[in-house]
Design a protein around this motif. Structure first.
Motif: not given
Length: 102
Positions: A17-26, A47-56
């Motif tokens: 959702s949204g357009v801001k980075l990092p992507l907000k996965l739902v 480990p800190e729950e930050q999104l580091i890699l997202c692949q569609k």
């Protein structure tokens, strides 16, 4: 701050959702691997729950990829976006989250 995906949790989602980075996965998928889906997002969280890699993934092929790095204050430092044609766009940000235009 750069994290290797070996130390990350992999989770799957149906969209963002949204357009801001990092992507907000739902809509996280509860199946370990979404074998019955044509399109989904595979995401790696440090480990800190930050999104580091997202692949569609579309029919098993990576169509879009976002790789993120963060400052020590957890603000986004850089986003490397690879599109379906393999073109890479790199976006950089200040420690306060402002975009650094090229």
């Amino acid at each position: 701050m750069n994290t290797s995906i070996e130390n990350c949790k992999c989770r799957y989602f149906t969209s963002y959702s949204g357009v801001k980075l990092p992507l907000k996965l739902v809509n996280q998928l509860t199946d370990m691997v979404p074998e019955n889906r044509n399109t989904y997002f595979r995401a790696y969280f440090d480990p800190e729950e930050q999104l580091i890699l997202c692949q569609k993934l579309v029919y098993g092929e990576i169509e879009l990829q976002h790789r993120y790095t963060y400052y020590s204050n957890h603000m986004l430092s850089q986003a490397e976006i690879t599109d379906a044609d393999g073109e890479v766009t790199v976006l950089s940000f200040t420690e306060t989250g402002e975009s650094l235009a090229d």
